[in-house]
Design an enzyme around this catalytic site. Structure first.
Site, PDB file in Angstrom:
ATOM      1  N   SER A 137       0.858  -1.200   0.000  1.00  0.00           N
ATOM      2  CA  SER A 137       0.000   0.000   0.000  1.00  0.00           C
ATOM      3  C   SER A 137       0.887   1.241   0.000  1.00  0.00           C
ATOM      4  O   SER A 137       2.037   1.185   0.477  1.00  0.00           O
ATOM      5  CB  SER A 137      -0.853  -0.011   1.268  1.00  0.00           C
ATOM      6  OG  SER A 137      -1.479   1.242   1.458  1.00  0.00           O
ATOM      7  N   TYR A 150      -1.849  -0.013  10.195  1.00  0.00           N
ATOM      8  CA  TYR A 150      -1.892  -0.654   8.871  1.00  0.00           C
ATOM      9  C   TYR A 150      -0.609  -0.353   8.096  1.00  0.00           C
ATOM     10  O   TYR A 150       0.013  -1.254   7.523  1.00  0.00           O
ATOM     11  CB  TYR A 150      -3.122  -0.127   8.132  1.00  0.00           C
ATOM     12  CG  TYR A 150      -3.257  -0.541   6.687  1.00  0.00           C
ATOM     13  CD1 TYR A 150      -3.778  -1.776   6.334  1.00  0.00           C
ATOM     14  CD2 TYR A 150      -2.895   0.335   5.657  1.00  0.00           C
ATOM     15  CE1 TYR A 150      -3.934  -2.134   4.990  1.00  0.00           C
ATOM     16  CE2 TYR A 150      -3.048  -0.012   4.324  1.00  0.00           C
ATOM     17  CZ  TYR A 150      -3.567  -1.248   3.991  1.00  0.00           C
ATOM     18  OH  TYR A 150      -3.719  -1.590   2.663  1.00  0.00           O
TER      19      TYR A 150
END
Ligand code: NAP
Length: 234
Positions: A137, A150
């Site tokens: 990501s 995250y």
């Protein structure tokens, strides 16, 4: 027939990639936690190819062993896609409000489980000169407010990927940032917000297929780097 193991393939990017590979007649081993969704996808994909669908959670060591056994039964492995992932506690909150157990759970899902799966299937991948695609990501390299747990988990995944690449120079290890996509995970990060301007995961798949075909040098990439100009325009 090439074989791919894709985690988290019952919806979103995992399902879109599994569908594209099935249409190319790759055999598949796929998983997800919710049985009805996974089994429905497996039934759809069986119109094209052999599918082994294993219901379970990637954080469960017995489940990961079952995935590795399914790959053994398939007889070879050409591609491992570590796609299943967690945002951590939602609604997303500032990092100082995330407790250490929640942080550990994010690391267990987003870095520990992919790492363990890689080590379990690496001998099979080596035999077929196969590739590992770890879905990362932009949050792994940017420091967005509320995305700390995250992002740290994805940064760990990137680091593991690139160290495996350094230690296995003849291998193919990729950490891939797919970019924003209109999925359940994205909606969970933006509760109540309209995310209809984000592209569908299916639009990212051609770039992933280009990467899988091109086998560039191991590394961290954005999927967009592998999109052809026609795919970017569409
Ligand atoms: N969407 C975005 O904008 C975006 C942006 C950057 C990166 N990513 C990354 O792209 C990947 C795919 O995300 P997505 O948006 O496509 O997600 P998604 O649509 O929410 O789908 C996630 C899939 O993974 C499964 N899954 C989740 N946790 C699991 C677990 N612990 N064990 C086994 N299966 C699990 C889900 O099924 P069950 O719930 O039934 O298990 C589902 O099949 C993730 O790695 C994500 O971090 C997404």
């Amino acid at each position: 027939m090439p074989v791919a193991l894709i985690t988290g393939a019952s919806e979103g990017l995992g399902k879109a990639l599994a569908t594209a590979l099935a249409e190319r007649h790759w055999a598949l081993v796929i998983d997800a936690r919710r049985a009805p969704q996974l089994l429905a996808v497996a039934d759809e994909l069986r119109r094209h190819t052999d599918v082994r669908a294993i219901v379970g959670d990637v954080t469960d060591i017995e489940h990961r062993a079952a995935l590795a056994r399914a790959v053994d039964e398939a007889g070879r492995l050409d591609l491992l896609v570590n796609n299943a992932s967690t945002l951590g506690p939602t609604p997303l909150r500032p990092l100082a409000e995330v407790d250490v157990f929640e942080l550990a759970e994010v690391f267990r899902t987003n870095a520990g489980a992919p790492f363990d799966l890689i080590t379990r299937v690496l001998p099979m991948l080596r035999r077929s000169d196969g590739a590992v695609v770890n879905v990362s990501s932009d949050a792994a390299i940017e420091h967005y407010e509320r995305w700390g747990a995250y992002g740290a988990g994805k940064a760990a995944l990137d680091h593991l990927t690139l160290t495996l690449a350094a230690e296995n120079p003849s291998g193919h290890f990729y950490a891939i940032d797919p970019g924003d996509m209109r999925t359940a995970m994205h909606q969970a990060a933006y509760v109540g917000e309209d995310i209809s301007d984000r592209p569908l995961p299916e639009t990212v798949v051609p770039a992933l297929l280009n990467l899988i075909d091109a086998r560039p040098v191991s590394g961290r990439y954005r999927a967009a780097e592998f999109a052809t100009s026609a795919e970017v325009a569409s």
